[in-house]
Design a protein around this motif. Structure first.
Motif, mmCIF file in Angstrom:
data_model
loop_
_atom_site.group_PDB
_atom_site.id
_atom_site.type_symbol
_atom_site.label_atom_id
_atom_site.label_comp_id
_atom_site.label_asym_id
_atom_site.label_seq_id
_atom_site.Cartn_x
_atom_site.Cartn_y
_atom_site.Cartn_z
ATOM 1 N N ALA A 113 0.833 -1.212 0.000
ATOM 2 C CA ALA A 113 0.000 0.000 0.000
ATOM 3 C C ALA A 113 0.862 1.255 0.000
ATOM 4 O O ALA A 113 0.607 2.203 -0.761
ATOM 5 N N ILE A 114 1.895 1.266 0.827
ATOM 6 C CA ILE A 114 2.782 2.435 0.896
ATOM 7 C C ILE A 114 3.527 2.612 -0.421
ATOM 8 O O ILE A 114 3.644 3.728 -0.948
ATOM 9 N N SER A 115 4.019 1.520 -0.984
ATOM 10 C CA SER A 115 4.775 1.591 -2.235
ATOM 11 C C SER A 115 3.895 2.062 -3.389
ATOM 12 O O SER A 115 4.319 2.891 -4.204
ATOM 13 N N MET A 116 2.664 1.546 -3.466
ATOM 14 C CA MET A 116 1.755 1.960 -4.534
ATOM 15 C C MET A 116 1.399 3.430 -4.411
ATOM 16 O O MET A 116 1.344 4.148 -5.414
ATOM 17 N N ALA A 117 1.164 3.885 -3.191
ATOM 18 C CA ALA A 117 0.850 5.303 -2.993
ATOM 19 C C ALA A 117 2.015 6.170 -3.432
ATOM 20 O O ALA A 117 1.820 7.227 -4.061
ATOM 21 N N ALA A 118 3.232 5.733 -3.135
ATOM 22 C CA ALA A 118 4.412 6.501 -3.540
ATOM 23 C C ALA A 118 4.560 6.525 -5.052
ATOM 24 O O ALA A 118 4.866 7.570 -5.649
ATOM 25 N N LEU A 119 4.345 5.386 -5.699
ATOM 26 C CA LEU A 119 4.484 5.321 -7.154
ATOM 27 C C LEU A 119 3.422 6.160 -7.856
ATOM 28 O O LEU A 119 3.713 6.843 -8.839
ATOM 29 N N VAL A 120 2.209 6.106 -7.358
ATOM 30 C CA VAL A 120 1.132 6.912 -7.961
ATOM 31 C C VAL A 120 1.437 8.398 -7.795
ATOM 32 O O VAL A 120 1.286 9.190 -8.733
ATOM 33 N N GLY A 121 1.873 8.776 -6.602
ATOM 34 C CA GLY A 121 2.218 10.176 -6.379
ATOM 35 C C GLY A 121 3.361 10.629 -7.261
ATOM 36 O O GLY A 121 3.330 11.737 -7.828
ATOM 37 N N SER A 122 4.371 9.784 -7.417
ATOM 38 C CA SER A 122 5.497 10.132 -8.274
ATOM 39 C C SER A 122 5.061 10.248 -9.734
ATOM 40 O O SER A 122 5.497 11.144 -10.458
ATOM 41 N N GLU A 123 4.185 9.350 -10.178
ATOM 42 C CA GLU A 123 3.716 9.394 -11.564
ATOM 43 C C GLU A 123 2.901 10.655 -11.834
ATOM 44 O O GLU A 123 3.035 11.276 -12.903
ATOM 45 N N LEU A 124 2.077 11.044 -10.896
ATOM 46 C CA LEU A 124 1.285 12.259 -11.078
ATOM 47 C C LEU A 124 2.180 13.486 -11.196
ATOM 48 O O LEU A 124 1.944 14.375 -12.028
ATOM 49 N N LEU A 125 3.230 13.535 -10.380
ATOM 50 C CA LEU A 125 4.165 14.652 -10.458
ATOM 51 C C LEU A 125 4.956 14.612 -11.759
ATOM 52 O O LEU A 125 5.240 15.654 -12.351
ATOM 53 N N ALA A 126 5.319 13.413 -12.226
ATOM 54 C CA ALA A 126 6.044 13.290 -13.492
ATOM 55 C C ALA A 126 5.188 13.786 -14.660
ATOM 56 O O ALA A 126 5.699 14.426 -15.589
ATOM 57 N N ARG A 127 3.909 13.489 -14.617
ATOM 58 C CA ARG A 127 3.017 13.970 -15.673
ATOM 59 C C ARG A 127 2.916 15.491 -15.650
ATOM 60 O O ARG A 127 2.829 16.128 -16.705
ATOM 61 N N ARG A 128 2.928 16.054 -14.470
ATOM 62 C CA ARG A 128 2.880 17.507 -14.368
ATOM 63 C C ARG A 128 4.128 18.128 -14.990
ATOM 64 O O ARG A 128 4.051 19.147 -15.674
ATOM 65 N N ILE A 129 5.279 17.499 -14.753
ATOM 66 C CA ILE A 129 6.520 17.990 -15.350
ATOM 67 C C ILE A 129 6.447 17.899 -16.862
ATOM 68 O O ILE A 129 6.864 18.811 -17.591
ATOM 69 N N ALA A 130 5.902 16.778 -17.372
ATOM 70 C CA ALA A 130 5.793 16.596 -18.826
ATOM 71 C C ALA A 130 4.878 17.655 -19.441
ATOM 72 O O ALA A 130 5.181 18.198 -20.511
ATOM 73 N N ARG A 131 3.764 17.960 -18.784
ATOM 74 C CA ARG A 131 2.869 18.991 -19.302
ATOM 75 C C ARG A 131 3.545 20.350 -19.317
ATOM 76 O O ARG A 131 3.338 21.149 -20.245
ATOM 77 N N ARG A 132 4.363 20.625 -18.307
ATOM 78 C CA ARG A 132 5.067 21.892 -18.263
ATOM 79 C C ARG A 132 6.071 21.989 -19.394
ATOM 80 O O ARG A 132 6.263 23.036 -20.009
ATOM 81 N N ARG A 133 6.724 20.866 -19.695
ATOM 82 C CA ARG A 133 7.680 20.853 -20.817
ATOM 83 C C ARG A 133 6.975 21.125 -22.130
ATOM 84 O O ARG A 133 7.453 21.859 -22.981
ATOM 85 N N GLU A 134 5.809 20.486 -22.324
ATOM 86 C CA GLU A 134 5.073 20.667 -23.569
ATOM 87 C C GLU A 134 4.572 22.086 -23.744
ATOM 88 O O GLU A 134 4.478 22.596 -24.846
ATOM 89 N N GLY A 135 4.266 22.743 -22.619
ATOM 90 C CA GLY A 135 3.767 24.105 -22.689
ATOM 91 C C GLY A 135 4.847 25.146 -22.758
ATOM 92 O O GLY A 135 4.565 26.330 -22.943
ATOM 93 N N ALA A 136 6.122 24.707 -22.563
ATOM 94 C CA ALA A 136 7.230 25.658 -22.572
ATOM 95 C C ALA A 136 7.496 26.169 -23.975
ATOM 96 O O ALA A 136 7.276 25.482 -24.956
#
Length: 234
Positions: free
Chosen positions: A211-234
């Motif tokens: 449960a802890i590992s999945m929560a960490a991976l999901v949180g990391s993936e959501l942040l990674a997607r945010r970074i990708a969107r920022r790159r695309e909008g740059a």
């Protein structure tokens, strides 16, 4: 006496200790992670590839080897261990502080990589604009670079925390498996599997770890997607 999760005192002790060790391992390594990530992202110097290799070495090296090297360096008779104990009063061998050190070393590459990618995505034009307004380099870094790189920093912290929660080989080699002192979730699971009737406790701790590992991976993936969107909008 058990609680609503069905965890006994020894199980709760392992969960609480793991959370404490992971927290301090992540917090203590964060300044170094940001510094090394900045050097790797922006620096151009001989030996940069070697530094990058050294940072990521714990990911590919057997964890037992990492733990043994920590024991040689930070053990009671090791040069670093003797220095910290004599001058700072910090003991690593067979202490939870040593477990935190081992977890920090193992999670450090994941933290650095996430922060480095985020720093590389920062628009240098924004930094240059702040500099032209008279801001110093330190002020630009603190007010422009770090806020823009914050998603990557948070992602790196989450990954390092999750790695610390699951670390086994380096920890048990360096600080052993002492209940209440160095027995974390993975080592507790290992211990329960070695005793008759311990399977149920091992299963409960395994579910918590997942449960802890999945929560960490999901949180990391959501942040990674945010970074990708920022790159695309740059």
């Amino acid at each position: 006496m058990t609680d609503w999760l069905g965890l006994g005192p020894d199980e709760w002790s392992a969960v609480n200790l793991s959370l404490r060790i992971a927290f301090w391992a992540t917090l203590a390594s964060l300044p170094f992670g940001i510094l090394i990530a900045l050097v790797l992202a922006r620096g151009r110097f001989p030996g940069r590839i070697l530094l990058d290799g050294l940072v990521h070495l714990p990911l590919i090296m057997p964890p037992v080897v990492t733990g043994y090297l920590l024991l040689l360096s930070f053990g009671a008779k090791g040069p670093a261990g003797a220095f910290f104990e004599d001058y700072l009063g910090i003991t690593f061998s067979f202490r939870w502080t040593g477990a935190a050190l081992a977890c920090a070393v193992m999670g450090f590459p994941l933290m650095v990589r996430a922060i480095r990618l985020s720093l590389e995505a920062v628009d240098r034009k924004l930094e240059a604009a702040a500099s032209t307004l008279g801001a110093s380099r330190i002020w630009v870094f603190a007010t422009v670079t770090l806020p823009l790189a914050l998603p990557g920093i948070l992602a790196g912290m989450i990954l390092a925390f999750a790695k610390a929660m699951g670390e086994f080989g380096a920890t048990i080699t360096f600080v052993s498996n002492i209940p209440g002192e160095t027995q974390t979730l993975p080592t507790a699971i290992y211990t329960f599997l070695q005793v008759p009737g311990g399977e149920s406790a091992a299963i409960r701790l395994t579910v918590i770890s997942i449960a802890i590992s999945m929560a960490a991976l999901v949180g990391s993936e959501l942040l990674a997607r945010r970074i990708a969107r920022r790159r695309e909008g740059a």
